[in-house]
Design a protein around this motif. Structure first.
Motif: not given
Ligand SMILES: [Fe+2]
Lengths: 292, 318
Positions: B298-318
């Motif tokens: 795979a191509a090498i990525v140089t920008e910062p990446v966030v490892p798993h986990p960050a699973v947040l459910v966000t609000a659905e607003v009308e």
């Protein structure tokens, strides 16, 4: 601490203070809390963390240090997208970092992460330089609104309940109004703002250009219907009536209290009341009525 | 000797349930074998996430996957959390409940990261005791996953495969073998991923995770944001051969594409299994010998990446 896990406990306390240090892992290693566990300098790090072929121990610890803030800032941006837009990404990240120093997560769920963020913004606001609502007030109110949105979205709702209909209200004879209390929906939130923050938040969520509004007093009812958060700006008088009802005042008292506090033009007042109660029942603000 | 998968059912090819896919799943009822949910996103929900889950659980088998048990922490176990976990498992009839071989915080804090434990006798004893308590409370099959990690400890006394093997055997729990995590950690810690897969107790592996990761050049980060790469598929084939089959699940948590793309990715596992069977039927050696596992292309990525986990459910607003 039990003797058997003494080493493990020291290592965890050390690592947590190192990777959550706001100035980075090297500052974390030198910090007092880390030194209480392992009194080592940065150049002695390999006594605790091994190196790999490609990275030294500090570089490896950086992965966790960077991830801690990046992950939580990302979650906060998910919950407070409009506050982030208003502040800009960098300043928002700075505020979240400050917030996490004061209120680090102690919950098993990320759902609790932002609970105290509006309070933090209020407590750390700069001194006022102008009369009336200022930029800090706008940010605090925006964060308050966004927190309410997420709490209402995943909190208790009325979707599986039979709600009060307009007909049920009309069926109460006026001589019983003094003894009638309307039970408001658990999802209903009544919020007063000095800015129309809901408009700014809507623009951000819809991907439109968000322009910081001029301040004007805003009274907002927020609730959930069909699992979606709804918002409705109200006239002040209507808001106060609803607020009284939510606090448990009987129908007559709620209206009288609101009217007494405001200069109400009584012409057409009965029509306006009927219209308000009609829309409130349609919006699902009332669960039922108790008549004493 | 325990039965394969500790006797638990082979659920087939599943997908991790994520809120962006709710509308697609409800509207199209895709032919997915099963779903895995992030427990913490549902255990307190009284809104749409829970409402959608209840509908999905009526139609599909469910497995629960948690990120906050913190089984390796020296903090006391959170019994309120455990009881909520148990209640949710009961109401969605979860086939099993899983979490990670990690700690997430200490001194009352949660870093919301899956932090590695030092691989020592002391840690092993501590974790085995806690796994037994968790199993007693949950009264439901309990499974632990090998996490991706980015550091190792000078005090560690054994390889990770030995640690999790002894842990699972002494505590009598199941294993969730994440072959992507094995691969990520093998690159980060310079060990042989095949040795790992070959030495864990195969009859205890009830489930497998597949995911994509990010190549940062000097190390890999488990981002769950893309396709599964070939060396990970090779580990999968080897694990499949050794275990006789595992309930297989694809995790995709960042830059999440449309549901059919995610589903198609896990269905590739069927082809890999078929290829492996053919190879064995033709009397050739297993994948390990004819194509040694090399580092990802795979191509090498140089920008910062966030490892798993960050699973947040966000609000659905009308
Ligand atoms: Fe995994």
């Amino acid at each position: 601490m039990n003797e058997p896990v003494h080493q493990l406990d020291r290592l965890q306390r050390w690592m947590q203070s190192v990777i959550t240090h706001p100035e980075g892992v090297s500052a974390g290693i030198e910090s007092e809390t880390a030194r209480e566990q392992f009194d080592i300098d940065v150049d002695e790090i390999e006594t605790v963390i091994s190196r790999s072929k490609a990275l030294n121990s500090i570089e490896r610890l950086h992965v966790y240090g960077n991830a801690y803030y990046a992950r939580l800032i990302e979650c906060m941006a998910g919950e407070f997208p409009a506050t982030q837009t208003a502040l800009g990404e960098e300043a928002f990240g700075g505020f979240v970092m400050g917030y996490l120093q004061v209120s680090p997560s102690t919950s098993y769920t990320l759902g609790d992460l932002g609970r105290k963020f509006p309070d933090y913004l209020a407590e750390s606001r700069p001194p006022r330089e102008i009369q009336g609502p200022d930029w800090a007030d706008f940010l605090i109110e925006l964060a308050t609104l966004e927190l309410a949105y997420s709490e209402v979205f995943d909190g208790p709702g009325e979707e599986q309940m039979e709600l009060l209909r307009a007909d049920d209200l009309l069926a109460i004879s006026p001589d019983k109004w003094g003894d009638s209390r309307l039970r408001t929906a658990a999802s209903l939130r009544l919020l007063r703002f000095q800015f129309p923050v809901q408009e700014y938040a809507a623009a951000v969520r819809q991907g439109n250009e968000a322009i910081v509004p001029q301040p004007y007093d805003t009274w907002l009812a927020i609730n959930r219907r069909d699992y979606i958060v709804r918002r409705r700006p109200l006239p002040e008088l209507a808001f106060v009536i609803l607020e009284q009802l939510q606090q448990g005042a009987p129908l007559t008292d709620a209206i009288e209290t609101a009217v007494a506090d405001h200069n109400v033009d009584m012409t057409g007042f009965a029509d306006r009341l009927r219209e308000w109660f009609g829309s409130w029942t349609r919006d699902g603000y009332f669960v039922d009525v108790e008549i004493d | 000797m325990p039965a394969p998968r500790l006797g638990h059912p082979l659920l087939g090819m599943g997908v991790g349930l994520r809120s962006v896919h709710y509308p697609h799943i409800l509207a199209h009822q895709p032919e997915v074998d099963w779903f895995e949910i992030i427990s913490e996103n549902y255990m307190d929900s009284r809104g749409r996430p829970r409402y959608v889950l209840d509908q999905i659980a009526e139609r599909y088998p469910i497995v629960m996957h948690g990120v906050s048990l913190s089984i390796g922490s020296t903090d006391p176990l959170n019994h309120e959390y455990l009881h909520k976990l148990k209640a949710l498992a009961g109401s969605v009839n979860a086939h099993w409940v899983s979490d990670h071989v990690c700690w997430t915080g200490v001194a009352g804090r949660n870093t919301h990261d899956l932090l590695p434990v030092p691989l020592t006798e002391e840690t092993l004893k501590h974790m085995v005791e806690r796994i037994r308590i968790v199993q007693d409370v949950l009264e439901r099959p309990f499974v632990l996953e090998n996490p991706s990690s980015y550091v190792t400890f000078a005090c560690s006394e054994m390889p990770e495969w030995e640690f999790i093997s002894r842990m699972a055997e002494e505590a009598d729990c199941g294993l969730l073998l994440d072959v992507n995590n094995v691969y990520v950690s093998s690159v980060n810690h310079d060990f042989d991923p095949v040795e790992y897969v070959e030495n864990v107790p195969h009859e205890r592996i009830v489930q497998c995770h597949l995911a994509g990761h990010t190549n940062c050049g000097t190390h890999l980060i488990d981002t769950h944001d893309g396709h599964v790469i070939d060396p990970v598929w090779e580990l999968y084939r080897r694990a499949h051969q050794l275990t006789g089959g595992m309930s297989t699940l694809l995790e995709w948590d960042a830059r999440i594409p449309e549901f059919p793309v995610v589903h198609a990715e896990v269905l590739k596992a069927k082809q890999h299994i078929a290829d492996e069977l053919e190879r064995v039927a033709k009397g050739r050696n297993s994948s390990r010998d004819d194509s040694p596992i090399t580092s990802g292309d795979a191509a090498i990525v140089t920008e910062p990446v966030v490892p798993h986990p960050a699973v947040l459910v966000t609000a659905e607003v009308e």
